[in-house]
Each structure stands twice: as structure tokens, then as C-alpha cells.
Design an enzyme around this catalytic site. Sequence first.
Site, mmCIF file in Angstrom:
data_model
loop_
_atom_site.group_PDB
_atom_site.id
_atom_site.type_symbol
_atom_site.label_atom_id
_atom_site.label_comp_id
_atom_site.label_asym_id
_atom_site.label_seq_id
_atom_site.Cartn_x
_atom_site.Cartn_y
_atom_site.Cartn_z
ATOM 1 N N LYS A 73 0.684 -1.167 -0.170
ATOM 2 C CA LYS A 73 -0.100 0.058 0.048
ATOM 3 C C LYS A 73 0.695 1.400 0.035
ATOM 4 C CE LYS A 73 -4.228 -1.746 2.003
ATOM 5 N NZ LYS A 73 -5.093 -1.799 3.256
ATOM 6 N N ASP A 129 -9.920 2.696 2.359
ATOM 7 C CA ASP A 129 -9.899 2.069 3.721
ATOM 8 C C ASP A 129 -10.548 3.079 4.787
ATOM 9 O OD1 ASP A 129 -8.997 -0.430 2.834
ATOM 10 O OD2 ASP A 129 -6.766 0.439 3.154
HETATM 11 P P1 NAP Z 1 0.199 -4.001 10.467
HETATM 12 O O1 NAP Z 1 0.655 -2.914 9.938
HETATM 13 O O2 NAP Z 1 1.182 -5.284 10.336
HETATM 14 O O3 NAP Z 1 -0.053 -3.777 12.157
HETATM 15 C C1 NAP Z 1 0.078 -4.745 12.808
HETATM 16 C C2 NAP Z 1 -0.447 -3.922 14.472
HETATM 17 O O4 NAP Z 1 -0.692 -5.190 15.161
HETATM 18 C C3 NAP Z 1 0.777 -3.409 15.087
HETATM 19 O O5 NAP Z 1 0.350 -2.248 15.652
HETATM 20 C C4 NAP Z 1 1.542 -4.203 15.899
HETATM 21 O O6 NAP Z 1 2.283 -3.841 16.903
HETATM 22 C C5 NAP Z 1 0.177 -5.018 16.606
HETATM 23 N N1 NAP Z 1 0.525 -6.378 17.131
HETATM 24 C C6 NAP Z 1 1.069 -7.385 16.240
HETATM 25 N N2 NAP Z 1 1.305 -8.376 16.945
HETATM 26 C C7 NAP Z 1 1.131 -8.030 18.366
HETATM 27 C C8 NAP Z 1 1.292 -8.644 19.619
HETATM 28 N N3 NAP Z 1 1.711 -10.030 19.523
HETATM 29 N N4 NAP Z 1 0.584 -7.924 20.491
HETATM 30 C C9 NAP Z 1 0.426 -6.647 20.286
HETATM 31 N N5 NAP Z 1 0.513 -6.002 19.152
HETATM 32 C C10 NAP Z 1 0.695 -6.509 18.194
HETATM 33 O O7 NAP Z 1 -1.132 -4.591 10.057
HETATM 34 P P2 NAP Z 1 -2.589 -3.651 9.525
HETATM 35 O O8 NAP Z 1 -2.256 -3.635 7.835
HETATM 36 O O9 NAP Z 1 -2.362 -2.419 10.438
HETATM 37 O O10 NAP Z 1 -3.577 -4.534 9.754
HETATM 38 C C11 NAP Z 1 -4.168 -4.606 11.051
HETATM 39 C C12 NAP Z 1 -5.133 -5.648 11.280
HETATM 40 O O11 NAP Z 1 -6.458 -4.864 10.627
HETATM 41 C C13 NAP Z 1 -5.095 -6.871 10.457
HETATM 42 O O12 NAP Z 1 -5.691 -7.945 11.234
HETATM 43 C C14 NAP Z 1 -5.800 -6.816 9.401
HETATM 44 O O13 NAP Z 1 -6.342 -8.108 8.810
HETATM 45 C C15 NAP Z 1 -6.826 -5.871 9.724
HETATM 46 N N6 NAP Z 1 -7.577 -5.098 8.333
HETATM 47 C C16 NAP Z 1 -8.796 -5.302 8.031
HETATM 48 C C17 NAP Z 1 -9.310 -4.721 6.768
HETATM 49 C C18 NAP Z 1 -10.786 -4.855 6.719
HETATM 50 O O14 NAP Z 1 -11.156 -4.588 5.368
HETATM 51 N N7 NAP Z 1 -11.714 -5.310 7.459
HETATM 52 C C19 NAP Z 1 -8.684 -3.875 6.117
HETATM 53 C C20 NAP Z 1 -7.061 -3.562 6.713
HETATM 54 C C21 NAP Z 1 -6.670 -4.167 7.666
HETATM 55 P P3 NAP Z 1 3.673 -3.313 16.563
HETATM 56 O O15 NAP Z 1 3.671 -2.170 15.998
HETATM 57 O O16 NAP Z 1 4.281 -3.212 18.175
HETATM 58 O O17 NAP Z 1 4.647 -4.340 15.951
#
Ligand code: NAP
Length: 268
Positions: free
Chosen positions: A65, A101
Site C-alpha cells: 500500500k 479504507d
Molecule cells: P500491520 O501494519 O502489520 O500492524 C499490526 C499491528 O498489530 C501493529 O500495531 C502491531 O504492533 C500489532 N501487533 C502485532 N502483533 C502483536 C502482539 N503480539 N501484541 C501486540 N500488538 C501486536 O497490520 P495492518 O495492516 O495495520 O492490519 C491490522 C489488522 O487490521 C489486521 O488484522 C488486518 O487483517 C486488519 N485489516 C482489516 C481490514 C478490513 O477490510 N476489515 C483492512 C485492513 C486491515 P507493533 O507496532 O508493536 O508491531
Amino acid sequence: MKRLAIIGCPVSHSLSPQMHNYISERMGLDYGYEAIEVLPKDLGNAVMHLKEEGYSGYNVTAPHKFEVMQYLDEISGDAKIYGAVNTVVNRDGKLYGYNTDAEGFYRSLLHSGINPQNMDILILGAGGAAQPVTMRLSNVAKSVTVSNRTAEKSKKIAENTKAYNGFFVETEITRKSYDLIINCTTLGMESSIDKTPLADLSLVGGSVVDMIYNPSETTLLKECKNIGAKTVNGLGMLIYQGILAYELFTGVELPGFMADELFKIIDN
Ligand code: NAP
């Protein structure tokens, strides 16, 4: 037939082809939508290839992205502010980048009967999905707190939001409870299905939304439902960002009933 796609890595489990192909069929529009796996090292070539092949547009998902922006001719104001593009439209060989989004998430809240206006909101996580949502909600909320395992990332979102509209995003949990809690972490997905990002359930003061839609009810949502919270998963966000993207791809405004139909066909 005109061609549409989603590019990402991995992308094989994406629900977007089912959703977009349903819309095309329902609207009688001649578009086919496919999922194309693109490795990070191949992104530039893939963008060129899709243009040469005459794709009308495509969605962009993780991890492309941000990186995709360098290959586009123009980027919309929202996408620039959010620092991410999830929709690319090819108009006469020129590539335009958009972000649907944040608005998709916002519309999904309203669809679920949650109006974030004047709410105290807690966002868990500060990854790619958290920043656009924080910024969008900062336009209407009373307060927004972003709490993340890695504190620098929540501070960065606070800085960027301040630069965007002057809104002060909190980065520490200081309130007794929040009207709306949103999980933007990956905790609760298949690899961590029994985990929850919210240790203290006393913070729940109303609604809890999980961006995750697979599983449809995460441990977080189960626990919060048990204590009487209104709970919503991430399917609505997926549907509304897709509807907005489809409208950009085709220039056709979709009827209001489309979201309800998509909830039905994707749930089944
Ligand atoms: P990302 O950029 O990889 O960010 C992941 C986040 O999760 C970070 O804040 C990370 O913390 C945290 N995290 C991961 N493992 C963790 C743990 N063990 N303990 C505490 N925090 C943890 O992912 P993203 O793109 O933002 O997506 C986030 C979620 O939204 C995903 O589940 C994705 O599938 C969902 N999503 C859904 C849609 C939809 O259309 N419904 C769209 C976009 C995303 P750190 O910064 O400390 O690593």
C-alpha cells in the site's frame, strides 16, 4: 470484458474477487476481477504489466500500500495524507491512486449503528490500518487514544494527525472507559486466535469493533459481547472499502442495497 484485480502477498484468501464479481453481475457490468499474487520485489514490474494489459483498475493490499505510490501518476489528497493507496484506477493510461479504507471503515461504523461523533475512542495498534482510521475519526471524535505495543509508532500517528488537522491524539490509556474500542492489531487472527489485545475489560464503555473478519468473532469480540458490549467485526470495512473502490473503477454509483446484499453473500 474489462479487467480488475487485487494485488498483494499473500492474496489467495482475499474475499475481494467474490465481492467485486458479484457487484458486476448484479449491476450487469462487464468486468472480471481476479486475485494476483505479487511479491514485493516484483511490484514495479507488476504495475507496468497491469497497465500494458489494459486493466481498468486494481486494489492493493499488504504489503504494497505504501510502495505502490512511487509508480503512480497522481495520488488523491486522502491517500497522500494517509500515506497509503489501496485503489489504483487506470484512466487513459494514467494511473491514479486512492485510499478507500478509512472512509470504508467510517461507513461500516454508521452501517452498524455506531456514530463516532463526540465519542471517546480507543484504537489498539498503530500499523498501516490504524493511521487512516485515526485520522478519519479525529475529524469527528471527542478524543482518540492510540495504544500500541511499540510506543514510537503510536506517537508517530499522533504527530501525523496533529500535522493533518491539529487534533491532539493521546497515546496513553488514561480514561476509565471508552465509548468505542477498535482493534487494529493482528491479534486474534488465525495465528493468534486465542489472543486478545485488550487485557482490561473495564475499559469497555459501549461498542467494540475488530478490523479482523476471519474468524468472524475474535476472542476480543467474544469477551466483550459477554460483558454486554455491542460488537462488530471487520467485514463491513471490507465491504464498504470495496464499494467505494468499485465506484472509482467504473464511475458507476452503486445502489444503497448493495452493502446489505454483500453482507449476505459473503457471510454465506
Ligand atoms: P500491520 O501494519 O502489520 O500492524 C499490526 C499491528 O498489530 C501493529 O500495531 C502491531 O504492533 C500489532 N501487533 C502485532 N502483533 C502483536 C502482539 N503480539 N501484541 C501486540 N500488538 C501486536 O497490520 P495492518 O495492516 O495495520 O492490519 C491490522 C489488522 O487490521 C489486521 O488484522 C488486518 O487483517 C486488519 N485489516 C482489516 C481490514 C478490513 O477490510 N476489515 C483492512 C485492513 C486491515 P507493533 O507496532 O508493536 O508491531
